[in-house]
Design a protein around this motif. Structure first.
Motif, PDB file in Angstrom:
ATOM      1  N   PHE A  25       0.829  -1.207   0.000  1.00  0.00           N
ATOM      2  CA  PHE A  25       0.000   0.000   0.000  1.00  0.00           C
ATOM      3  C   PHE A  25       0.865   1.259   0.000  1.00  0.00           C
ATOM      4  O   PHE A  25       0.681   2.165  -0.821  1.00  0.00           O
ATOM      5  CB  PHE A  25      -0.920  -0.018   1.224  1.00  0.00           C
ATOM      6  CG  PHE A  25      -1.663   1.270   1.449  1.00  0.00           C
ATOM      7  CD1 PHE A  25      -2.823   1.556   0.737  1.00  0.00           C
ATOM      8  CD2 PHE A  25      -1.203   2.202   2.373  1.00  0.00           C
ATOM      9  CE1 PHE A  25      -3.511   2.749   0.939  1.00  0.00           C
ATOM     10  CE2 PHE A  25      -1.880   3.393   2.586  1.00  0.00           C
ATOM     11  CZ  PHE A  25      -3.037   3.664   1.867  1.00  0.00           C
ATOM     12  N   ILE A  26       1.831   1.322   0.916  1.00  0.00           N
ATOM     13  CA  ILE A  26       2.666   2.523   1.036  1.00  0.00           C
ATOM     14  C   ILE A  26       3.546   2.705  -0.198  1.00  0.00           C
ATOM     15  O   ILE A  26       3.664   3.813  -0.741  1.00  0.00           O
ATOM     16  CB  ILE A  26       3.528   2.443   2.309  1.00  0.00           C
ATOM     17  CG1 ILE A  26       2.632   2.483   3.548  1.00  0.00           C
ATOM     18  CG2 ILE A  26       4.549   3.583   2.351  1.00  0.00           C
ATOM     19  CD1 ILE A  26       3.378   2.250   4.851  1.00  0.00           C
ATOM     20  N   ALA A  27       4.188   1.620  -0.648  1.00  0.00           N
ATOM     21  CA  ALA A  27       5.087   1.724  -1.797  1.00  0.00           C
ATOM     22  C   ALA A  27       4.331   2.128  -3.061  1.00  0.00           C
ATOM     23  O   ALA A  27       4.807   2.954  -3.844  1.00  0.00           O
ATOM     24  CB  ALA A  27       5.815   0.400  -2.009  1.00  0.00           C
ATOM     25  N   VAL A 108      -5.621   6.419  -2.989  1.00  0.00           N
ATOM     26  CA  VAL A 108      -5.276   7.411  -1.966  1.00  0.00           C
ATOM     27  C   VAL A 108      -4.260   8.411  -2.510  1.00  0.00           C
ATOM     28  O   VAL A 108      -4.358   9.617  -2.258  1.00  0.00           O
ATOM     29  CB  VAL A 108      -4.733   6.714  -0.704  1.00  0.00           C
ATOM     30  CG1 VAL A 108      -4.178   7.733   0.290  1.00  0.00           C
ATOM     31  CG2 VAL A 108      -5.831   5.890  -0.044  1.00  0.00           C
ATOM     32  N   ALA A 109      -3.288   7.934  -3.284  1.00  0.00           N
ATOM     33  CA  ALA A 109      -2.282   8.834  -3.866  1.00  0.00           C
ATOM     34  C   ALA A 109      -2.948   9.872  -4.772  1.00  0.00           C
ATOM     35  O   ALA A 109      -2.615  11.067  -4.713  1.00  0.00           O
ATOM     36  CB  ALA A 109      -1.258   8.028  -4.652  1.00  0.00           C
ATOM     37  N   CYS A 110      -3.890   9.437  -5.600  1.00  0.00           N
ATOM     38  CA  CYS A 110      -4.543  10.358  -6.538  1.00  0.00           C
ATOM     39  C   CYS A 110      -5.474  11.326  -5.808  1.00  0.00           C
ATOM     40  O   CYS A 110      -5.560  12.508  -6.179  1.00  0.00           O
ATOM     41  CB  CYS A 110      -5.307   9.573  -7.591  1.00  0.00           C
ATOM     42  SG  CYS A 110      -4.246   8.614  -8.691  1.00  0.00           S
ATOM     43  N   LEU A 111      -6.163  10.847  -4.773  1.00  0.00           N
ATOM     44  CA  LEU A 111      -7.010  11.749  -3.995  1.00  0.00           C
ATOM     45  C   LEU A 111      -6.167  12.776  -3.249  1.00  0.00           C
ATOM     46  O   LEU A 111      -6.545  13.950  -3.139  1.00  0.00           O
ATOM     47  CB  LEU A 111      -7.860  10.945  -3.011  1.00  0.00           C
ATOM     48  CG  LEU A 111      -8.941  10.048  -3.631  1.00  0.00           C
ATOM     49  CD1 LEU A 111      -9.661   9.251  -2.548  1.00  0.00           C
ATOM     50  CD2 LEU A 111      -9.938  10.867  -4.446  1.00  0.00           C
ATOM     51  N   GLY A 197      -6.304   4.106 -10.044  1.00  0.00           N
ATOM     52  CA  GLY A 197      -6.363   5.216  -9.102  1.00  0.00           C
ATOM     53  C   GLY A 197      -6.834   6.519  -9.731  1.00  0.00           C
ATOM     54  O   GLY A 197      -7.788   7.140  -9.243  1.00  0.00           O
ATOM     55  N   PRO A 198      -6.206   6.981 -10.841  1.00  0.00           N
ATOM     56  CA  PRO A 198      -6.680   8.212 -11.475  1.00  0.00           C
ATOM     57  C   PRO A 198      -8.118   8.122 -11.967  1.00  0.00           C
ATOM     58  O   PRO A 198      -8.855   9.114 -11.918  1.00  0.00           O
ATOM     59  CB  PRO A 198      -5.703   8.391 -12.642  1.00  0.00           C
ATOM     60  CG  PRO A 198      -4.468   7.691 -12.215  1.00  0.00           C
ATOM     61  CD  PRO A 198      -4.936   6.517 -11.415  1.00  0.00           C
ATOM     62  N   ALA A 199      -8.529   6.931 -12.441  1.00  0.00           N
ATOM     63  CA  ALA A 199      -9.909   6.777 -12.925  1.00  0.00           C
ATOM     64  C   ALA A 199     -10.903   6.949 -11.785  1.00  0.00           C
ATOM     65  O   ALA A 199     -11.925   7.624 -11.939  1.00  0.00           O
ATOM     66  CB  ALA A 199     -10.074   5.406 -13.582  1.00  0.00           C
ATOM     67  N   LYS A 203     -13.644  10.046 -11.245  1.00  0.00           N
ATOM     68  CA  LYS A 203     -15.064   9.773 -11.012  1.00  0.00           C
ATOM     69  C   LYS A 203     -15.524  10.407  -9.714  1.00  0.00           C
ATOM     70  O   LYS A 203     -16.618  10.983  -9.641  1.00  0.00           O
ATOM     71  CB  LYS A 203     -15.291   8.264 -10.971  1.00  0.00           C
ATOM     72  CG  LYS A 203     -16.756   7.855 -11.033  1.00  0.00           C
ATOM     73  CD  LYS A 203     -17.346   8.180 -12.390  1.00  0.00           C
ATOM     74  CE  LYS A 203     -18.778   7.665 -12.499  1.00  0.00           C
ATOM     75  NZ  LYS A 203     -19.380   8.000 -13.808  1.00  0.00           N
ATOM     76  N   THR A 204     -14.684  10.330  -8.675  1.00  0.00           N
ATOM     77  CA  THR A 204     -15.022  10.931  -7.393  1.00  0.00           C
ATOM     78  C   THR A 204     -15.172  12.436  -7.521  1.00  0.00           C
ATOM     79  O   THR A 204     -16.083  13.032  -6.936  1.00  0.00           O
ATOM     80  CB  THR A 204     -13.928  10.608  -6.358  1.00  0.00           C
ATOM     81  OG1 THR A 204     -13.771   9.194  -6.264  1.00  0.00           O
ATOM     82  CG2 THR A 204     -14.286  11.171  -4.994  1.00  0.00           C
ATOM     83  N   LYS A 205     -14.298  13.041  -8.313  1.00  0.00           N
ATOM     84  CA  LYS A 205     -14.379  14.491  -8.515  1.00  0.00           C
ATOM     85  C   LYS A 205     -15.657  14.862  -9.260  1.00  0.00           C
ATOM     86  O   LYS A 205     -16.302  15.872  -8.949  1.00  0.00           O
ATOM     87  CB  LYS A 205     -13.151  14.964  -9.311  1.00  0.00           C
ATOM     88  CG  LYS A 205     -13.049  16.475  -9.417  1.00  0.00           C
ATOM     89  CD  LYS A 205     -11.757  16.874 -10.095  1.00  0.00           C
ATOM     90  CE  LYS A 205     -11.630  18.394 -10.149  1.00  0.00           C
ATOM     91  NZ  LYS A 205     -10.381  18.809 -10.810  1.00  0.00           N
TER      92      LYS A 205
END
Length: 270
Positions: A25-27, A108-111, A197-199, A203-205
């Motif tokens: 997850f972190i990496a 999480v990285a993209c958010l 992640g970006p997708a 969508k969240t945005k």
């Protein structure tokens, strides 16, 4: 021929397994944050921009694999995890939990990128103009095979001996080279989590914008009703309500007569 192992729930939730999931997850978060962050800052894929994107991904992946290698194996990629599970290097259940950890890290990285850039759009992968989806898939299959083959040849092969830091460097280099080759055509993902992640963030945005627009409309209706009430109250009683301090305006004769009548009929209880 290595046997595919399913694994057990008990092993999948052991302390060592949980540490491995957290490591993935972190990496993955750090890798996606750096790689997608470069595209968020400047998504231009002209020659200098493409080189910068490839270098950002290569460096970030090199670091991510190096820091996670001794804990989880440093996959950072569901495609790599799938290849290693098919080869019997990890169990199927462990691979599924790796996928979840990797996808969550990417989301999480993209958010976080959207948050720290004040809502700036996070670029998603897509095929170039003039290419169809099938051609893009074939391109991704080829470059993903190159990545997984490199992982097997440097990190997973039991005959490789002690390659030390060579494995993370080779994996980072092949990713950078594949982005230079396939980036202008299919995006050069090679990593389902990196694309996922970006997708999800996009969508969240979009959902957030819709909710915000609806909320704005309701707030506008409430404001109009409140304004009408304030005007009516000001007209009849000469008091401007809704402020930090009530401002008493100059009362007209009509308002003064109304107030005197109210005071005349008012009685105090014992």
């Amino acid at each position: 021929m290595p046997m595919i192992a399913v694994g057990s729930i008990g092993d999948s939730f052991s302390i060592g397994s949980i540490k491995a999931y957290l490591s993935e997850f972190i990496a993955t978060l750090l890798f996606v944050f750096a790689g997608v962050g470069k595209l968020t800052a400047d998504a231009a894929l002209d020659p200098p921009g493409l080189v910068a994107v490839a270098v950002a991904h290569a460096f970030a992946l090199f670091v991510g694999v190096a820091i996670a290698a001794n804990i989880s194996g440093g996959h950072l990629n569901p495609a790599v995890t799938f290849g290693l599970a098919v080869g019997g290097n990890i169990t199927i259940l462990t691979g599924i939990f790796y996928w979840i950890a990797q996808c969550l890290g990417s989301i999480v990285a993209c958010l976080l990128l959207q948050f720290v850039t004040n809502g700036k759009s996070v670029p998603t992968h897509g095929v170039a103009s003039g290419m169809n989806a099938f051609e893009g898939v074939i391109m991704e299959i080829i470059i993903t095979f190159a990545l997984v083959y490199t992982v097997y040849a440097t990190a997973a092969d039991p005959k490789k001996g002690n390659l030390g830091i060579i494995a993370p460097i080779a994996i980072g280099f092949i990713v950078g080279a594949n982005i230079l080759a396939a980036g202008p055509f299919s995006g050069g993902s090679m990593n389902p989590a990196r694309s996922f992640g970006p997708a999800v963030a996009k969508k969240t945005k979009a959902i957030h914008r819709r909710l915000t627009k609806k909320e704005t409309k309701w707030m506008h209706i409430i404001e109009v009703d409140a304004t009408s009430f304030k005007q009516c109250y000001f007209q009849h009683y000469g008091i401007d309500i809704g402020r930090n301090k009530k401002i008493v305006a100059t009362k007209s004769n009509h308002v003064q007569r109304k107030l005197k009548k109210c005071q005349k009929d008012r009685k105090l209880e014992a």
